[in-house]
Design an enzyme around this catalytic site. Structure first.
Site, mmCIF file in Angstrom:
data_model
loop_
_atom_site.group_PDB
_atom_site.id
_atom_site.type_symbol
_atom_site.label_atom_id
_atom_site.label_comp_id
_atom_site.label_asym_id
_atom_site.label_seq_id
_atom_site.Cartn_x
_atom_site.Cartn_y
_atom_site.Cartn_z
ATOM 1 N N GLY A 12 0.781 -1.235 0.000
ATOM 2 C CA GLY A 12 0.000 0.000 0.000
ATOM 3 C C GLY A 12 0.807 1.277 0.000
ATOM 4 O O GLY A 12 0.358 2.294 0.539
ATOM 5 N N ASN A 107 -6.761 4.378 -11.708
ATOM 6 C CA ASN A 107 -5.764 3.338 -11.472
ATOM 7 C C ASN A 107 -4.396 3.910 -11.805
ATOM 8 O O ASN A 107 -4.264 4.771 -12.665
ATOM 9 C CB ASN A 107 -6.041 2.124 -12.362
ATOM 10 C CG ASN A 107 -5.012 1.005 -12.139
ATOM 11 O OD1 ASN A 107 -4.715 0.658 -10.995
ATOM 12 N ND2 ASN A 107 -4.472 0.467 -13.211
ATOM 13 N N HIS A 109 -0.645 2.683 -13.152
ATOM 14 C CA HIS A 109 -0.048 1.536 -13.856
ATOM 15 C C HIS A 109 1.422 1.851 -14.135
ATOM 16 O O HIS A 109 1.741 2.965 -14.582
ATOM 17 C CB HIS A 109 -0.802 1.299 -15.175
ATOM 18 C CG HIS A 109 -0.269 0.129 -15.939
ATOM 19 N ND1 HIS A 109 -0.527 -1.176 -15.568
ATOM 20 C CD2 HIS A 109 0.507 0.052 -17.045
ATOM 21 C CE1 HIS A 109 0.074 -2.001 -16.416
ATOM 22 N NE2 HIS A 109 0.714 -1.275 -17.316
ATOM 23 N N SER A 136 1.601 5.678 -15.385
ATOM 24 C CA SER A 136 0.419 6.384 -15.882
ATOM 25 C C SER A 136 -0.704 6.260 -14.863
ATOM 26 O O SER A 136 -0.890 5.197 -14.256
ATOM 27 C CB SER A 136 -0.072 5.770 -17.202
ATOM 28 O OG SER A 136 0.959 5.704 -18.164
ATOM 29 N N ASP A 145 -6.426 -1.483 -18.581
ATOM 30 C CA ASP A 145 -5.399 -0.443 -18.716
ATOM 31 C C ASP A 145 -5.570 0.400 -19.982
ATOM 32 O O ASP A 145 -4.591 0.840 -20.591
ATOM 33 C CB ASP A 145 -3.993 -1.076 -18.711
ATOM 34 C CG ASP A 145 -3.681 -1.776 -17.400
ATOM 35 O OD1 ASP A 145 -4.215 -1.346 -16.355
ATOM 36 O OD2 ASP A 145 -2.921 -2.757 -17.408
#
Length: 199
Positions: A12, A107, A109, A136, A145
């Site tokens: 995390g 998200n 990535h 990204s 993605d």
């Protein structure tokens, strides 16, 4: 105040940066950190920062992703998040799940999308002889993605880099990029942010 839930699968570190940025900047409130792993180290870190946590073990559902997601949705929906952030969440979500948070799920990535969706991004960049790598932040859509890019940070590939050394430098940029993109997103700014990372 915008309410943010975060999904993790491991330690995390990106989640912590998001939580700290929200606490320090006052632009949003972290209302939940949830994981697909009961032993995810990030859960204790989130709790130490006063954030509610939940965990649903995906392994107990076998290949039934819909059943796992139905269980995971319960604490998420109870937290009433406005935005859902994936931060090292290593499960592919079904289109049905994604649709419930369409336009408000982010998200991070570890590649310069659209290059290298999926796994093993750093090794793939090295194998291709790329001069640059990076990370990204994008909106999550049903296609893996492939959602609109909200921010990227570029990291030079150095002579002698391994997947591990490159990953470590990219992670530094992830920690800088994700909180900035979230702050802008919450304010309604979806213009892609570009950061140039140093070696």
């Amino acid at each position: 105040m915008t309410r943010v839930a975060i999904l993790i699968s491991g330690g995390g570190s990106n989640m912590l940066r998001l939580v700290q940025a929200m606490h320090d900047g006052g632009f949003a409130t972290p209302v939940l950190v949830a994981s697909n792993d009961l032993q995810a180290a990030g859960l204790a870190k989130a709790a130490a920062h006063g954030v509610a946590t939940a965990a649903v073990d995906h392994r107990s559902f076998g290949r039934d992703r819909a059943a796992f997601e139905a269980q995971l949705l319960q604490p998420i929906l109870a937290a009433k998040p406005d935005v859902l952030c994936l931060a090292g969440f290593m499960r592919v979500l079904t289109p049905d799940f994604v649709r419930q948070f369409e336009g408000r799920m982010l998200n991070i990535h570890p590649s310069l999308l659209p290059k290298y969706p999926g796994l093993h991004t750093h090794q793939r960049a090295l194998d291709a002889g790329d001069a640059q790598a990076g990370c990204s932040v994008h909106e999550v859509t049903a296609e893996l993605d492939a959602g609109p890019i909200l921010g990227q940070a570029v990291v030079p590939v150095l002579p002698g880099d391994t997947a591990e050394t490159l990953a470590a430098r990219v992670l530094i940029q992830e920690h800088l990029l994700y909180p900035q993109v979230l702050r802008r997103f919450v304010a309604g700014d979806r213009t892609p942010l570009m950061l140039e990372g140093s070696a």
